[in-house]
Design an enzyme around this catalytic site. Structure first.
Site, mmCIF file in Angstrom:
data_model
loop_
_atom_site.group_PDB
_atom_site.id
_atom_site.type_symbol
_atom_site.label_atom_id
_atom_site.label_comp_id
_atom_site.label_asym_id
_atom_site.label_seq_id
_atom_site.Cartn_x
_atom_site.Cartn_y
_atom_site.Cartn_z
ATOM 1 N N GLY A 199 -23.157 10.514 -17.558
ATOM 2 C CA GLY A 199 -23.293 11.339 -16.361
ATOM 3 C C GLY A 199 -22.851 10.578 -15.128
ATOM 4 O O GLY A 199 -22.091 9.613 -15.198
ATOM 5 N N SER A 232 -7.255 1.917 -4.151
ATOM 6 C CA SER A 232 -6.063 2.392 -3.446
ATOM 7 C C SER A 232 -5.117 3.110 -4.390
ATOM 8 O O SER A 232 -4.402 4.030 -3.987
ATOM 9 C CB SER A 232 -5.317 1.213 -2.811
ATOM 10 O OG SER A 232 -6.020 0.693 -1.715
ATOM 11 N N ASP A 281 -22.800 8.040 -11.991
ATOM 12 C CA ASP A 281 -23.338 6.713 -11.658
ATOM 13 C C ASP A 281 -22.632 6.194 -10.413
ATOM 14 O O ASP A 281 -21.552 6.668 -10.048
ATOM 15 C CB ASP A 281 -23.156 5.738 -12.828
ATOM 16 C CG ASP A 281 -21.709 5.585 -13.261
ATOM 17 O OD1 ASP A 281 -20.908 5.027 -12.495
ATOM 18 O OD2 ASP A 281 -21.364 6.044 -14.376
ATOM 19 N N ASP A 317 1.205 4.067 -3.069
ATOM 20 C CA ASP A 317 0.761 5.448 -2.880
ATOM 21 C C ASP A 317 1.888 6.438 -3.150
ATOM 22 O O ASP A 317 1.718 7.432 -3.867
ATOM 23 C CB ASP A 317 0.247 5.642 -1.457
ATOM 24 C CG ASP A 317 -0.997 4.834 -1.146
ATOM 25 O OD1 ASP A 317 -1.625 4.335 -2.093
ATOM 26 O OD2 ASP A 317 -1.325 4.695 0.051
ATOM 27 N N ASP A 335 -16.467 10.868 -19.327
ATOM 28 C CA ASP A 335 -17.534 9.976 -18.894
ATOM 29 C C ASP A 335 -17.134 8.511 -19.041
ATOM 30 O O ASP A 335 -16.408 8.131 -19.958
ATOM 31 C CB ASP A 335 -18.794 10.253 -19.718
ATOM 32 C CG ASP A 335 -20.056 10.095 -18.910
ATOM 33 O OD1 ASP A 335 -19.980 9.572 -17.784
ATOM 34 O OD2 ASP A 335 -21.128 10.494 -19.403
ATOM 35 N N VAL A 336 -17.634 7.690 -18.132
ATOM 36 C CA VAL A 336 -17.435 6.239 -18.172
ATOM 37 C C VAL A 336 -18.811 5.603 -18.276
ATOM 38 O O VAL A 336 -19.654 5.793 -17.401
ATOM 39 C CB VAL A 336 -16.707 5.737 -16.910
ATOM 40 C CG1 VAL A 336 -16.508 4.224 -16.965
ATOM 41 C CG2 VAL A 336 -15.363 6.448 -16.752
ATOM 42 N N GLU A 349 0.820 -1.206 0.000
ATOM 43 C CA GLU A 349 0.000 0.000 0.000
ATOM 44 C C GLU A 349 0.857 1.261 0.000
ATOM 45 O O GLU A 349 0.687 2.158 -0.835
ATOM 46 C CB GLU A 349 -0.929 0.009 1.218
ATOM 47 C CG GLU A 349 -1.824 1.235 1.305
ATOM 48 C CD GLU A 349 -2.863 1.260 0.207
ATOM 49 O OE1 GLU A 349 -2.643 2.017 -0.770
ATOM 50 O OE2 GLU A 349 -3.860 0.538 0.313
#
Length: 636
Positions: free
Chosen positions: A614, A552, A616, A307, A595-596, A303
């Site tokens: 839009g 993450s 979701d 990061d 957008d996805v 992690e």
């Protein structure tokens, strides 16, 4: 600020508002009630009436009903006060409990037979403590205290519910010890969920890996196979050289025992960065936070390595990264202990941290942090990214609301908080779902939201991917490789005004066919707010390269983008962004996101929710596009 606790599914622990009797005959009301005994605990016996119990009454703060309005005033682009953030002293003065609250609770206690010398007011006037006995506590709260044994041998005292007089209720947020249970016991029973402390190996919100890789692809045409920094720069248009220097700040939060290895940062920098070999983040140790390297493994280093490697590279060597390392190697840390360090008033706000759920310092265990708990000793960065999270149901509503309110206060001070939305779709960490009684199990059928992602005062970041055969110039899809983007509807917090139109648009375009008893359909906080790539990241960990997946990864990428926006604003004499949600959902930011529209977030035996044009509940508003966002924010 209106209450965020919703009268939703019957299994949710709530702050009940219904009186237990005819109010003309009895002024007492249930204040908190627990619906079930948590997994692993057994009620063993009645607690002896002579046992000492230090009762703590968390006093309601002043002006909390206006908290959201205050935050909107500095966060909405149309506001004349946009960006005029508050100072810590202004926050403390505005929200301190009123003299009326202190006197009301104190007078009731004295009138109930408690001698004045046994009632202590905290220095910040956040809570009243009474040196009491079980018998007196039961009489004061109309409660029955029992001893509970955990399968690990831990003992705990608690009650099923407690009551307060009607006139006292507006002045008290909650009382301890009462319904709250120790949530730090990490052992699990078969098919039963017990919360694992953040930072511990096996905690469900940390990144996942498909293993080591022998060959690295670092060309744009290979971004469907491996994600490297050049892929992210192309996807999000992040070609920017920072110029504000030390005037800007970006913080990454890690919880001990999670820690980075400098050799991993150097290996990554050698392959993907310029001028970062030998460079470390600026360490801010909180409550004994340490960088541990004695037991290198993906579970301990994955992690933090992920990061820092990507955050440091994307903002370049010109922008320093602050690493907030929270908690000692014995107890670890919690979100609350981190918030205590940022805001001294939070240490005692609403009665202070819950010792059954948060570490207690000084830590007297061998090797523990022996200093006092840090309260208001740490300056918050302009942007803070956290890649950890709980299941909302792990925490009592009062505990979650207290913490959520603090994110609002820090937003008022100009801090942007980002949280990963989770990696298991509509399920909770570890693929646990809810049962009708509020417990969590693998075979549960009810969607299990994440927290703090469900808090309306943070920005929740979901995950997308460049699917096989696609290029970085095409729209991304919802992440459906190894992990699924966490998203859905809170069971604790109502829908904030800033996202109402966007969520209602989704519900109109994509009517949800699931039975209303498996998700909250009453109009609650919806998440995530936006998304970034979360699949096939190349990271250096423990001396080799591996592929990792998770929201993450997405959160620190968004943090890097917003940090570069802040850099441009600060260099022009403008304030940092602060709480971004009211802005990004507004009409001013149409076109700021890509957008996805393909993919879902499965969990709890379902396909989860759908993506659509839009907003979701899989990818939020979509992927951030830096050039558009920069232009829009520089105009404010």
């Amino acid at each position: 600020m209106r209450s965020f606790l919703l009268p939703v599914l019957s299994f949710i622990l709530g702050l009940a508002a219904s009186a237990i009797a005819d109010p003309t005959l009895s002024p007492w009301q249930v204040h908190e009630r627990r619906s079930h005994i948590p997994a692993g605990w057994t009620r063993t016996r009645k607690l002896d009436s002579s046992v000492s119990v230090p009762l703590r009454f968390a006093l309601s703060q002043s002006n909390m009903e206006n908290l959201e309005a205050f935050l909107y005033e500095v966060s909405l682009p149309a506001s004349s006060n946009y960006g005029k953030h508050w100072s810590p002293s202004q926050i403390a003065a505005k929200f301190a409990p009123s003299a009326e609250s202190i006197e009301t609770v104190r007078s009731w206690l004295i009138g109930s037979g408690v001698e004045p010398h046994r009632i202590k007011l905290s220095p910040t006037k956040g809570w009243l403590e009474v040196a009491s006995t079980v018998e007196e506590a039961e009489n004061l709260l109309l409660a029955d205290y029992h001893v509970y044994d955990h399968e690990t041998g831990t003992k705990h005292i608690a009650c099923d519910s407690y009551h307060l007089p009607e006139h006292v209720i507006p002045h008290v947020d909650f009382v301890t010890p009462t319904i709250h249970f120790d949530a730090k016991v990490p052992r699990k029973r078969e098919n039963q969920y017990t919360r694992v402390p953040i930072g511990q190996p096996g905690q469900g919100s940390t990144p996942k890996t498909s293993g080591e890789i022998g060959t690295i692809f670092d060309q744009l045409q290979d971004c469907d196979k491996q994600i490297t920094p050049i892929c992210l720069r192309a996807l999000y248009g992040l070609w920017y050289q920072p110029v504000a220097g030390d005037k800007n700040s970006y913080g990454i939060v890690e919880y001990t025992p999670q820690s980075y290895l400098q050799s991993d940062l150097d290996l990554f920098a050698k392959n993907f960065s310029t001028g970062l070999e030998g460079v470390s983040p600026t360490l801010v140790s909180i409550d004994g936070g340490v960088i541990e390297g004695s037991d290198p493994s993906f579970d301990y280093n994955g992690e933090s390595d992920l990061d820092l490697e990507y955050a440091m590279t994307l903002v370049t060597k010109e922008q320093k990264i602050t690493l907030y390392q929270v908690g000692d190697s014995v107890e670890g840390g919690s979100f609350n202990t981190f918030l205590d360090a940022l805001d001294g008033t939070y240490c005692t706000y609403d009665g202070g941290d819950d010792p059954t759920q948060d570490p207690v310092y000084p830590d007297t265990a061998s090797g523990g942090y022996t200093g006092n708990e840090e309260c208001g000793t740490v300056k918050p960065a302009n942007v803070i990214s956290t890649s950890y999270g709980y299941n909302e149901a792990d925490l009592s509503p009062a505990y979650a609301i207290r913490q959520c309110n603090e994110y609002a206060k820090l937003g008022l001070m100009g801090v942007t908080f980002l949280f990963s939305s989770g990696d298991t779709g509509v399920a909770g960490n570890g693929d646990y779902c809810l049962n009708p009684d509020g417990s969590q199990s693998w075979d549960g059928k009810i969607f299990n939201p994440g927290f703090p992602a469900s808090c309306p005062y943070v920005t929740a970041v979901g995950a997308t991917q460049v699917s096989p055969g696609q290029s970085v110039w095409e729209p991304e899809n919802a992440c459906e490789e190894v992990i699924y983007s966490g998203g859905g509807f809170s069971n604790y917090f109502s829908m904030p005004l800033y996202q109402k139109a966007a969520v209602e648009g989704y519900l109109a375009a994509e009517p949800i066919s699931y039975s209303k008893d498996i998700y909250n359909s009453t109009g609650s906080r919806a998440y995530p707010d936006l998304a970034a790539n979360g699949a096939n990241y190349v990271i250096a960990v423990d001396g080799t390269f591996s592929l990792v997946y998770g929201t993450s990864a997405a959160s620190p990428v968004v943090g890097s983008i917003l940090t570069m926006v802040n850099d441009a604003r600060i260099s022009l004499g403008k304030p940092p962004l602060g709480f971004i949600n009211p802005a990004i959902y507004s009409a001013d930011f149409v076109g700021g996101f890509k957008d996805v529209t393909n993919g879902t977030n499965p969990g709890c035996g379902t396909l989860g929710f759908n993506t659509t044009k839009g907003w979701d509940p899989v990818t939020g508003l979509g992927n951030p596009y830096f050039p558009s966002l920069l232009s829009k924010w520089l105009s404010l």
